[in-house]
Motif scaffolding. Sequence first.
Motif, PDB file in Angstrom:
ATOM      1  N   ARG A 106       7.919  -0.329 -28.817  1.00 45.69           N
ATOM      2  CA  ARG A 106       6.657  -0.116 -28.091  1.00 45.69           C
ATOM      3  C   ARG A 106       6.788   1.014 -27.087  1.00 45.69           C
ATOM      4  O   ARG A 106       5.909   1.873 -26.994  1.00 45.69           O
ATOM      5  CB  ARG A 106       6.218  -1.405 -27.384  1.00 45.69           C
ATOM      6  N   VAL A 107       7.885   1.035 -26.321  1.00 44.89           N
ATOM      7  CA  VAL A 107       8.073   2.095 -25.326  1.00 44.89           C
ATOM      8  C   VAL A 107       8.212   3.448 -26.020  1.00 44.89           C
ATOM      9  O   VAL A 107       7.617   4.440 -25.586  1.00 44.89           O
ATOM     10  CB  VAL A 107       9.279   1.796 -24.410  1.00 44.89           C
ATOM     11  N   ALA A 108       8.970   3.507 -27.102  1.00 41.57           N
ATOM     12  CA  ALA A 108       9.116   4.763 -27.844  1.00 41.57           C
ATOM     13  C   ALA A 108       7.767   5.234 -28.383  1.00 41.57           C
ATOM     14  O   ALA A 108       7.450   6.430 -28.307  1.00 41.57           O
ATOM     15  CB  ALA A 108      10.121   4.587 -28.980  1.00 41.57           C
ATOM     16  N   ASP A 109       6.966   4.325 -28.908  1.00 40.45           N
ATOM     17  CA  ASP A 109       5.643   4.689 -29.430  1.00 40.45           C
ATOM     18  C   ASP A 109       4.735   5.210 -28.319  1.00 40.45           C
ATOM     19  O   ASP A 109       4.000   6.183 -28.506  1.00 40.45           O
ATOM     20  CB  ASP A 109       4.986   3.503 -30.130  1.00 40.45           C
ATOM     21  N   ILE A 110       4.782   4.565 -27.165  1.00 39.65           N
ATOM     22  CA  ILE A 110       3.969   5.008 -26.033  1.00 39.65           C
ATOM     23  C   ILE A 110       4.392   6.413 -25.607  1.00 39.65           C
ATOM     24  O   ILE A 110       3.549   7.309 -25.451  1.00 39.65           O
ATOM     25  CB  ILE A 110       4.099   4.025 -24.844  1.00 39.65           C
ATOM     26  N   CYS A 111       5.683   6.621 -25.440  1.00 39.37           N
ATOM     27  CA  CYS A 111       6.176   7.934 -25.027  1.00 39.37           C
ATOM     28  C   CYS A 111       5.838   9.003 -26.061  1.00 39.37           C
ATOM     29  O   CYS A 111       5.516  10.145 -25.697  1.00 39.37           O
ATOM     30  CB  CYS A 111       7.674   7.880 -24.764  1.00 39.37           C
ATOM     31  N   SER A 112       5.880   8.652 -27.340  1.00 38.92           N
ATOM     32  CA  SER A 112       5.547   9.601 -28.405  1.00 38.92           C
ATOM     33  C   SER A 112       4.091  10.049 -28.331  1.00 38.92           C
ATOM     34  O   SER A 112       3.762  11.168 -28.708  1.00 38.92           O
ATOM     35  CB  SER A 112       5.805   8.984 -29.778  1.00 38.92           C
ATOM     36  N   LYS A 113       3.215   9.163 -27.854  1.00 34.64           N
ATOM     37  CA  LYS A 113       1.799   9.523 -27.701  1.00 34.64           C
ATOM     38  C   LYS A 113       1.607  10.585 -26.627  1.00 34.64           C
ATOM     39  O   LYS A 113       0.655  11.355 -26.693  1.00 34.64           O
ATOM     40  CB  LYS A 113       0.963   8.297 -27.296  1.00 34.64           C
ATOM     41  N   TYR A 114       2.488  10.600 -25.641  1.00 34.34           N
ATOM     42  CA  TYR A 114       2.285  11.446 -24.467  1.00 34.34           C
ATOM     43  C   TYR A 114       3.222  12.651 -24.398  1.00 34.34           C
ATOM     44  O   TYR A 114       3.004  13.554 -23.592  1.00 34.34           O
ATOM     45  CB  TYR A 114       2.443  10.614 -23.196  1.00 34.34           C
ATOM     46  N   GLY A 115       4.277  12.654 -25.192  1.00 28.92           N
ATOM     47  CA  GLY A 115       5.221  13.756 -25.079  1.00 28.92           C
ATOM     48  C   GLY A 115       6.052  13.937 -26.322  1.00 28.92           C
ATOM     49  O   GLY A 115       5.760  13.395 -27.385  1.00 28.92           O
ATOM     50  N   GLN A 116       7.106  14.692 -26.147  1.00 28.89           N
ATOM     51  CA  GLN A 116       7.992  15.042 -27.253  1.00 28.89           C
ATOM     52  C   GLN A 116       9.377  14.459 -27.009  1.00 28.89           C
ATOM     53  O   GLN A 116       9.948  14.612 -25.932  1.00 28.89           O
ATOM     54  CB  GLN A 116       8.100  16.563 -27.342  1.00 28.89           C
TER      55      GLN A 116
END
Length: 96
Positions: free
Chosen positions: A22-32
């Motif tokens: 979930r955290v990786a997916d969230i971060c992927s939405k906002y950055g690289q």
Amino acid sequence: MDLLVTYDIADTDGDGATRLRRVADICSKYGQRVQFSVFECRLSATRMARMKGEIEDAIDKERDSVLIYRFPGRIQDSTTRLGRDCEHGLGKPWIL
């Protein structure tokens, strides 16, 4: 603003694996992604607040750790890379 987001999820089994994803997916939405648990982001204050809220909802606050570093200018101006370079620059379009 340019941000560096890093996270350490307490375990990678069971609930920990779900939180990690979930955290990786969230971060992927906002950055690289630039390392396994490290993301570079270029966000407005509103999007940063939204990302922080989503991450807070996803983690176990007693066991997990997320650090968000804010840079006064462009993150590239504060970065020294050693070894292989990123495949994609922050803020540049992706051509697939």
